[in-house]
Enzyme design. Sequence first.
Site, short mmCIF file in Angstrom:
data_model
loop_
_atom_site.label_atom_id
_atom_site.label_comp_id
_atom_site.label_asym_id
_atom_site.label_seq_id
_atom_site.Cartn_x
_atom_site.Cartn_y
_atom_site.Cartn_z
N ASP A 89 0.83 -1.18 -0.06
CA ASP A 89 -0.11 0.02 -0.11
C ASP A 89 0.80 1.06 -0.09
OD1 ASP A 89 -0.79 0.33 3.53
OD2 ASP A 89 0.96 -0.62 2.64
N ASP B 76 6.57 1.27 2.01
CA ASP B 76 6.28 0.38 0.86
C ASP B 76 7.37 0.73 -0.30
OD1 ASP B 76 3.87 1.05 2.71
OD2 ASP B 76 3.45 -1.11 1.54
#
Length: 321
Positions: free
Chosen positions: A12, A17
């Site tokens: 996400d 990330d």
Amino acid sequence: MKKKRKIIIDCDPGIDDAIALAYAAANPDDFDILAITTVSGNSTIDVVTRNALDLTEFYQIDVPVAKGMADPLVRDARHAEHYHGKNGLGDCIIPHSTRKPAEENAVFYLKNIIMDLPEHEKVTLVCLAPMTNIAILIKVFPEVKEKIQEILFMGGAFSTGNVTPSAEFNIYADPEAAKIVFKSGIPLTMCGLDVTQKCTLKRSQILKLCQSQNKIATFAGDMAGHTLENTFEKYKGQISVHDVVPLMYMVHPEYFKYTETILDVDCSDGPSRGRTICDFRWWNFEEGQAGDLVLTDADPDSFQQCLIEALYELGDMLEEK
Ligand code: RIB
Ligand code: CA
């Protein structure tokens, strides 16, 4: 010659990330990335998918991106713009990609890519977000389980929380999905806050990254700098790069300590909603029952040096292309 590990990254993006994807891209001898799938978490499904597409182009990762679930299984979606910025990348701008996500939803995409693997090959799922996609995949297409070598996930904790005193964001956001994954019988390795909060970048390191002439190092430094200046991390003088841990653990397990456990999760609505429960009572485990591992410690210096080197290496690799 070490065999490359086939992986699919469910994420996400999200600042950490994005840094984790850079780490994976910097280790092509270790990872054969088959696909990247996105799920609502740090921001909406549209924002995280847009970011995943832009990041694969920016990092020149030539793999498909499949868009996943926009909401948790049961609970209302919650996001973290306060931490990751309005655009999910610390308001740092990278070129807008013309790439499009796969036609089908990530759940179907995952099923097809996993079931199309050659007969004796398996894939490792690297989960860096709420587990909504993976839970639906397992429930709707249980046949995929025998083709999944293991699931390594950033989530949970046995001693702390970040969204509440007892729960970590990825699990808190969709505890029912985590329960389905934990009970699936697929071998799990939990990279929880107990360890990921030690896996940081320090202010001095972030400043150096920002001042470098390396485009990946600068990009990561700018995103980390956003977190450092705009969140509670400023009081710590360093930021946790949670999502890099499952990937770095696969390349350098020696940087970490881990132990066997049996994982569970509290799906109540009380103060323990989303709390992960690690059963360490090994004397109770049935023969072969404890198929799970939980990371219990990390060496911050090794983590920082390894991550910083990878960021520069990816930038240098892209320069040479
Ligand atoms: O609690 C940290 C986790 O939640 C990380 O995966 C971060 O990206 C957020 O999704
Ligand atoms: Ca994440």
